[in-house]
Scaffold this motif. Structure first.
Motif, PDB file in Angstrom:
ATOM      1  N   UNK A 120       0.902  -1.649  12.803  1.00  0.00           N
ATOM      2  CA  UNK A 120       1.474  -0.588  13.624  1.00  0.00           C
ATOM      3  C   UNK A 120       2.988  -0.746  13.732  1.00  0.00           C
ATOM      4  N   UNK A 121       3.452  -1.976  13.934  1.00  0.00           N
ATOM      5  CA  UNK A 121       4.898  -2.224  14.011  1.00  0.00           C
ATOM      6  C   UNK A 121       5.588  -1.791  12.717  1.00  0.00           C
ATOM      7  N   UNK A 122       4.887  -1.948  11.596  1.00  0.00           N
ATOM      8  CA  UNK A 122       5.450  -1.589  10.293  1.00  0.00           C
ATOM      9  C   UNK A 122       5.357  -0.097  10.007  1.00  0.00           C
ATOM     10  N   UNK A 123       4.675   0.662  10.870  1.00  0.00           N
ATOM     11  CA  UNK A 123       4.504   2.086  10.629  1.00  0.00           C
ATOM     12  C   UNK A 123       3.336   2.403   9.717  1.00  0.00           C
ATOM     13  N   UNK A 124       2.367   1.473   9.634  1.00  0.00           N
ATOM     14  CA  UNK A 124       1.205   1.649   8.774  1.00  0.00           C
ATOM     15  C   UNK A 124      -0.044   1.913   9.610  1.00  0.00           C
ATOM     16  N   UNK A 125      -0.998   2.702   9.068  1.00  0.00           N
ATOM     17  CA  UNK A 125      -2.222   2.999   9.826  1.00  0.00           C
ATOM     18  C   UNK A 125      -3.116   1.774   9.959  1.00  0.00           C
ATOM     19  N   UNK A 158       0.831  -1.204   0.000  1.00  0.00           N
ATOM     20  CA  UNK A 158       0.000   0.000   0.000  1.00  0.00           C
ATOM     21  C   UNK A 158       0.870   1.261   0.000  1.00  0.00           C
ATOM     22  N   UNK A 159       0.240   2.387  -0.208  1.00  0.00           N
ATOM     23  CA  UNK A 159       0.919   3.658   0.050  1.00  0.00           C
ATOM     24  C   UNK A 159       0.899   3.916   1.551  1.00  0.00           C
ATOM     25  N   UNK A 160       1.700   4.850   1.977  1.00  0.00           N
ATOM     26  CA  UNK A 160       1.961   5.041   3.398  1.00  0.00           C
ATOM     27  C   UNK A 160       0.713   5.448   4.174  1.00  0.00           C
ATOM     28  N   UNK A 161      -0.319   5.911   3.478  1.00  0.00           N
ATOM     29  CA  UNK A 161      -1.564   6.268   4.152  1.00  0.00           C
ATOM     30  C   UNK A 161      -2.478   5.076   4.356  1.00  0.00           C
ATOM     31  N   UNK A 162      -2.006   3.880   3.965  1.00  0.00           N
ATOM     32  CA  UNK A 162      -2.785   2.668   4.210  1.00  0.00           C
ATOM     33  C   UNK A 162      -3.808   2.351   3.141  1.00  0.00           C
ATOM     34  N   UNK A 163      -3.699   2.966   1.980  1.00  0.00           N
ATOM     35  CA  UNK A 163      -4.652   2.740   0.896  1.00  0.00           C
ATOM     36  C   UNK A 163      -4.015   1.836  -0.153  1.00  0.00           C
ATOM     37  N   UNK A 164      -4.672   0.763  -0.564  1.00  0.00           N
ATOM     38  CA  UNK A 164      -4.102  -0.110  -1.596  1.00  0.00           C
ATOM     39  C   UNK A 164      -3.871   0.649  -2.899  1.00  0.00           C
ATOM     40  N   UNK A 165      -2.805   0.296  -3.591  1.00  0.00           N
ATOM     41  CA  UNK A 165      -2.506   0.917  -4.886  1.00  0.00           C
ATOM     42  C   UNK A 165      -3.475   0.443  -5.948  1.00  0.00           C
ATOM     43  N   UNK A 166      -3.748  -0.855  -5.959  1.00  0.00           N
ATOM     44  CA  UNK A 166      -4.668  -1.446  -6.919  1.00  0.00           C
ATOM     45  C   UNK A 166      -5.956  -1.860  -6.218  1.00  0.00           C
ATOM     46  N   UNK A 167      -6.991  -2.060  -6.995  1.00  0.00           N
ATOM     47  CA  UNK A 167      -8.257  -2.519  -6.436  1.00  0.00           C
ATOM     48  C   UNK A 167      -8.035  -3.866  -5.742  1.00  0.00           C
ATOM     49  N   UNK A 168      -8.330  -3.980  -4.440  1.00  0.00           N
ATOM     50  CA  UNK A 168      -8.006  -5.215  -3.709  1.00  0.00           C
ATOM     51  C   UNK A 168      -8.694  -6.458  -4.268  1.00  0.00           C
ATOM     52  N   UNK A 169      -9.887  -6.303  -4.832  1.00  0.00           N
ATOM     53  CA  UNK A 169     -10.644  -7.460  -5.278  1.00  0.00           C
ATOM     54  C   UNK A 169     -10.454  -7.756  -6.767  1.00  0.00           C
ATOM     55  N   UNK A 170      -9.966  -6.791  -7.547  1.00  0.00           N
ATOM     56  CA  UNK A 170      -9.683  -7.005  -8.963  1.00  0.00           C
ATOM     57  C   UNK A 170      -8.490  -6.141  -9.344  1.00  0.00           C
ATOM     58  N   UNK A 171      -7.273  -6.610  -9.036  1.00  0.00           N
ATOM     59  CA  UNK A 171      -6.083  -5.756  -9.206  1.00  0.00           C
ATOM     60  C   UNK A 171      -5.678  -5.499 -10.658  1.00  0.00           C
ATOM     61  N   UNK A 172      -6.077  -6.376 -11.582  1.00  0.00           N
ATOM     62  CA  UNK A 172      -5.649  -6.200 -12.975  1.00  0.00           C
ATOM     63  C   UNK A 172      -6.853  -6.329 -13.912  1.00  0.00           C
ATOM     64  N   UNK A 173      -6.770  -5.626 -15.028  1.00  0.00           N
ATOM     65  CA  UNK A 173      -7.857  -5.623 -16.002  1.00  0.00           C
ATOM     66  C   UNK A 173      -7.644  -6.647 -17.108  1.00  0.00           C
TER      67      UNK A 173
END
Length: 582
Positions: free
Chosen positions: A477-482, A335-350
């Motif tokens: 949390x240990x990884x520094x992620x929200x 994910x990005x540092x704000x805890x949001x997945x880069x790709x759609x979690x349920x369908x990552x590729x088209x």
């Protein structure tokens, strides 16, 4: 009490210092069981023989490399070598006659099981133990070795015959029946409980004997993993075992935390330049004391590995090959540092070739033109990306994976990455000839125990409970992620939990089995992609490329084939034990 434990283990260690030649044979070259189990030292040496069947791990566990190369975590750079195990596997050439991952494991695990059975059948007849506590301790260790060996078998081959006694010479093997997976797991749990019933069994080994020993902590870890597998779709035979799994995995968390286990989470990193505490954990030697102050995460650890020369960057002196190349699919999962997945979690590729990423519309930090910025710190702790530095103490030796760079991507040399990425996890930037500082293998650690519980609790309740969220968020949390949000839906939590296992446990031999027990292996392992980077002045162009299309998505790849030599024996008895498709 502490002094007594240390004395016991120093004594026990003497038996393991000569595992290569455990017995002093008589003049005729033989030693009988009666002779072994009438002598305290020979009894200890026989237990050492049971330990000698421990399977290889890490860089030696699968086809001469990491198991990660046989799933969607990585591509083996040895695939450019004609006839390499990885290339033949990718081409779909695995068979019952030629298990390209680990053909000897089936036989070795059963040899270990038989050795444990002999030990358990005789240990109570040993007349005198020089150290009385060893009788119960060693018996417990034999129970756990047998449970561990059975767990290694069923994860790979599915259900196998259960032997808990020494078989007589006239045993009728034609009467064997293949049990259910759950029956195998029940037998494993029973062995763990038998071990836990021995009060002499320690939660940890101390005084330098941490590596590979069975302990009370290992008993709970085996139970946690075994019941999780039994409840999973591939192995549950249509039965719902999630409530039982939730109970057993929670029992493991509580018992281990009560004994002082927890995540490695010091106030600050002590190795210069580390990206995260997570990165430092894998380079930190377990504390061989009864109550560790910081390295309290490892439950079953192994000795220091030497990876830097065979899994390193070509710009580092004396590196001989790149080893494994992390996949673009793995990099996309961070994910990005704000805890949001880069790709759609349920369908990552088209598309089926993974060249068209399905970007998450909710992510505002990810930039395809600067793809490694603002990412989960575990990414750089695990993977070398273009623009990273090798020497983190002074930010020198830049990693240049772009075309023409010093560590460039290549499709014809095993010295260079196949995907545009190199392995960093476990590897110390200051390792070199005569000074290896690489990290340690962890068969079981607390992060897995928390994730096992979170998964079992989630499926038992059909929702992301506060307890499941707390377990996952402890790791993040240990990884520094929200934290994951409290109002997360069941479908999103399932996707995020599976992804958390993917990145937290990367290259630790979990992803391969997770994809199979979830019955989604065929959806993920058919293609591996990489990132081809071209430098234009001070800018870079990023192009996703197909590195390998793999012929391994058939349903038969959910399990390993029973070895042909064993299959032939079963066939001669009129028994069909072979797995589907093999």
């Amino acid at each position: 009490m502490t002094k007594k434990i240390i004395i016991l283990l120093i004594t026990f260690g003497l038996f393991f210092s000569s595992c290569e030649d455990p017995f002093d044979f008589g003049s005729d070259g033989r030693v009988t069981y009666d002779e072994i189990f009438s002598d305290y030292q020979l009894t200890g040496k026989y237990l050492a023989t049971a330990y000698s069947y421990f399977p290889y791990y890490g860089a030696s566990s699968a086809g001469g490399t990491f198991l990660a190369s046989f799933t969607d975590e990585a591509q083996d750079a040895q695939d450019v070598v004609p006839g390499s195990n990885s290339l033949r596997y990718y081409e779909g050439n695995m068979s019952s006659a030629n298990n390209l991952i680990k053909g000897s494991l089936y036989d070795n695990m059963f040899k270990g099981i038989r050795t444990c059975n002999v030990f358990l059948a005789n240990v109570d007849d040993v007349p005198t133990f020089t150290v009385q506590e060893h009788r119960g301790q060693w018996k417990a260790e034999a129970y756990l070795l047998r449970a561990y060996y059975y767990l290694q078998l069923i994860k790979r081959y599915g259900p196998v015959p259960i032997f808990k006694e020494v078989l007589p010479l006239d045993y009728d093997f034609s009467t064997m029946e293949r049990p259910s997976f759950y029956e195998n797991v029940q037998a494993i749990i029973a062995d763990c409980d038998a071990a836990l019933a021995q009060p002499e069994l320690l939660y940890r080994q101390v005084d330098g004997l941490q590596d590979g020993f069975m302990t009370r902590g290992v008993a709970y870890a085996i139970k946690s993993q075994a019941i999780l597998f039994a409840a999973s779709p591939l192995w549950n035979d249509g039965n719902d075992h999630w409530n039982e799994a939730a109970e057993i995995t929670k029992e493991a968390v509580d018992a281990l935390e009560g004994a002082g286990f927890g995540l490695f989470n010091p106030a600050s990193v002590s190795i210069s330049g580390m990206y995260s505490k997570y990165q430092e954990y894998f380079l930190t030697q377990p504390e061989n004391v009864e109550f560790p102050s910081e390295e309290k995460e490892t439950i079953l650890g192994k000795t220091r590995m030497t990876l830097w020369s065979n899994y390193g960057l070509p710009v580092v002196p004396d590196v001989t090959k790149a080893g494994i190349s992390p996949s673009q699919e793995l990099v996309d999962a961070y994910e990005t540092i704000d805890g949001v997945p880069v790709l759609d979690p349920e369908m990552p590729y088209l598309d089926d070739d993974h060249l068209q990423p399905n970007y998450n519309s909710e992510n505002t930090l990810y930039d395809p033109e600067n793809p490694y910025a603002n990412r989960d710190p575990r990414l750089f702790s695990t993977v070398y990306c273009n623009g990273n530095f090798h020497n983190l103490s002074n930010n020198t030796i830049p990693v240049e994976t772009y075309v023409g760079g010093s560590s460039q991507i290549s499709d014809n040399s095993n010295l260079y990455t196949r995907t545009g990425y190199y392995l960093r996890k476990f590897i110390h930037y200051d390792s070199k000839n005569n000074s290896n500082k690489d990290g340690f293998w962890h068969d079981f650690r607390m992060a897995e125990i928390y994730l096992n519980f979170a998964e079992a609790n989630f499926y038992a309740n059909g929702a992301a409970t506060p307890e499941a969220l707390a377990a996952v968020n402890l790791i993040r949390s240990r990884a520094g992620m929200p934290d994951l949000p409290s109002g997360i839906s069941a479908s999103e939590f399932e996707a995020r939990l599976r992804n958390e296992r993917r990145i937290e446990l990367a290259f630790e031999e979990h992803r391969y089995y997770d994809l199979r027990r979830w019955e989604i292996q065929g959806d993920y392992e058919g293609v591996v992609t990489g990132m081809k980077i071209t430098k234009n002045g001070e800018d870079f162009d990023y192009d996703r490329i197909v590195v390998q299309k793999r012929n391994v998505t058939d349903e038969k790849y959910l399990m390993w084939p029973i070895p042909l030599t064993e299959q032939n024996k079963y066939n001669a008895l009129g028994i069909d034990f072979q797995n589907y498709g093999w």
